[in-house]
Design a protein around this motif. Structure first.
Motif, PDB file in Angstrom:
ATOM      1  N   HIS A  84       0.553   2.459   2.072  1.00  0.00           N
ATOM      2  CA  HIS A  84      -0.760   3.120   1.470  1.00  0.00           C
ATOM      3  C   HIS A  84      -1.281   1.876   0.565  1.00  0.00           C
ATOM      4  O   HIS A  84      -2.805   2.084   0.772  1.00  0.00           O
ATOM      5  N   SER A  85      -0.718   1.025   0.166  1.00  0.00           N
ATOM      6  CA  SER A  85      -1.270  -0.127  -0.717  1.00  0.00           C
ATOM      7  C   SER A  85      -2.333  -1.013   0.078  1.00  0.00           C
ATOM      8  O   SER A  85      -3.193  -1.569  -0.394  1.00  0.00           O
ATOM      9  N   THR A 108       0.280   0.568  -6.835  1.00  0.00           N
ATOM     10  CA  THR A 108       0.900   1.437  -6.066  1.00  0.00           C
ATOM     11  C   THR A 108       2.051   0.695  -5.218  1.00  0.00           C
ATOM     12  O   THR A 108       3.309   1.347  -5.108  1.00  0.00           O
ATOM     13  N   GLU A 109       2.111  -0.410  -4.646  1.00  0.00           N
ATOM     14  CA  GLU A 109       3.235  -1.092  -3.996  1.00  0.00           C
ATOM     15  C   GLU A 109       4.386  -1.296  -4.859  1.00  0.00           C
ATOM     16  O   GLU A 109       5.410  -1.061  -4.551  1.00  0.00           O
ATOM     17  N   HIS A 153       5.113   0.679  -7.485  1.00  0.00           N
ATOM     18  CA  HIS A 153       5.931   1.932  -7.700  1.00  0.00           C
ATOM     19  C   HIS A 153       6.931   1.821  -6.842  1.00  0.00           C
ATOM     20  O   HIS A 153       8.264   2.399  -7.202  1.00  0.00           O
ATOM     21  N   ASN A 154       6.686   1.710  -5.531  1.00  0.00           N
ATOM     22  CA  ASN A 154       7.792   2.146  -4.474  1.00  0.00           C
ATOM     23  C   ASN A 154       7.539   1.204  -3.113  1.00  0.00           C
ATOM     24  O   ASN A 154       6.372   1.299  -2.708  1.00  0.00           O
ATOM     25  N   TRP A 206       5.765   2.330  -0.259  1.00  0.00           N
ATOM     26  CA  TRP A 206       4.350   2.763  -0.334  1.00  0.00           C
ATOM     27  C   TRP A 206       3.407   1.722   0.024  1.00  0.00           C
ATOM     28  O   TRP A 206       2.190   1.574  -0.143  1.00  0.00           O
TER      29      TRP A 206
END
Length: 330
Positions: free
Chosen positions: A209-210, A199-200, A202-203, A206
């Motif tokens: 979120h991660s 997740t990290e 990807h962008n 984020w």
């Protein structure tokens, strides 16, 4: 010898605190939690070590056997998990002199630096300010409250929607806020700051979120001054065999920020100086299996060990069942 403190829960549910020095370990008579021990030391104006020295010694205990039996808890907690804050800082470690030089050369040679590289270089420049001055603020993130902290041998459970469950071998600072709002560092703990690196990647926006994931601590709280150099091993076991293994370094001597600078930029916020609260602050790492292309699976076991700690954090990986979330309008 370095003082190490552990929290124990017997099969009956009774809780105790263990003091360990070298190979010797014993129960502290009448002490149920490290938090209570720390608050008593603050009230009496003495160090944690002096508070331990003033308490009667109980029965000797084999902490390695208790670890294997699953009776050792995280070395800090609170009866109300909402009063435990899990936070951390990234881009704080050099990794090694060779890695630092390589990173610096590549960064300064690039025409356009990434935000992450700019922050890393700013930490190299200003992360260890002179005493009495304020240094460069680090990357900072929030992981959750005390409900996200798991015991040293319990599973690390990633959400059903997670794209990855990966280890981060770190050292964490353990803190308590005194009655007057003064933060106190009780010591350090071995940590697995569990994250979602897919997740990290990807962008980087984020990252927040991660990081909203569980984390584990090794069972020992290392009291007293923080070691300048900590060297350990991070490994992943699959079906009882080593899938991946690498050494890792921590301690101020291997970091681009001083602990004092990281602490100043965390506790400068009023909401993090609420009396009685506990803080677990992860200091970052430079070693990840993810960067070596490892894809973790349910059932893998993360094991992190580093001297002067004598026991590891050893946590199997699980995935939670899906949860349907729908907001209702009142």
């Amino acid at each position: 010898m370095t003082l190490r403190l552990l929290q124990h829960r017997a099969d009956s549910g009774a809780r105790s605190v263990i003091a360990a020095q070298g190979d010797a370990a014993y129960f502290l008579v009448g002490v149920e939690t490290i938090r209570a021990l720390a608050l008593d030391a603050i009230a009496r104006g003495i160090s944690l070590g002096d508070a331990v020295a003033a308490i009667a010694k109980g029965d000797a205990i084999d902490i390695a056997a208790e670890f294997e039996a699953g009776r050792l808890l995280a070395p800090i907690d609170h009866e109300d998990s909402a009063h435990v804050q899990l936070t951390g800082t990234g881009l704080t470690h050099l990794g090694s002199a060779e890695g630092r030089d390589k990173m610096h050369r590549e960064a300064t040679a690039a025409e356009v630096k990434t935000d992450s590289m700019r922050m890393f270089l700013e930490g190299l420049e200003g992360g260890k300010p002179a005493p009495g001055t304020v240094g460069q603020q680090p990357e900072w993130f929030y992981k959750g409250d005390g409900s996200q902290l798991v015991a040293p041998t319990d599973p690390l459970t990633m959400p059903a929607f997670a794209q990855d469950g990966g280890e981060e071998p770190e050292i964490a600072g353990i803190y308590i806020i005194g009655p007057d709002g003064q933060p106190y560092r009780l010591g350090l703990a071995l940590a697995n700051e569990f994250s979602d690196h897919v997740t990290e990647r990807h962008n980087y926006l984020w990252l927040a979120h991660s990081k909203l994931r569980q984390a584990s601590l090794g069972p020992e709280l290392l009291a007293g001054p923080a070691p300048d150099h900590i060297e350990g091993t991070s490994r992943i076991l699959r079906n009882g065999e080593t899938l991946w293994e690498r050494p890792f370094l921590s301690g101020e001597g291997n970091m681009s920020h001083s602990l004092a600078n990281l602490e100043q930029h965390h506790f400068k916020y009023d909401l993090f100086r609420r009396p009685g609260d506990v803080h677990v602050h992860f200091f970052g790492t430079a070693t990840l299996s993810f960067t070596d292309g490892v894809q973790t699976r349910e059932g893998d076991v993360f094991e992190i060990i580093a001297a002067p700690f004598t026991l590891p954090a050893r946590n199997p990986l699980k995935r939670a069942a899906p949860v349907e979330v729908a907001v209702k309008v009142l």
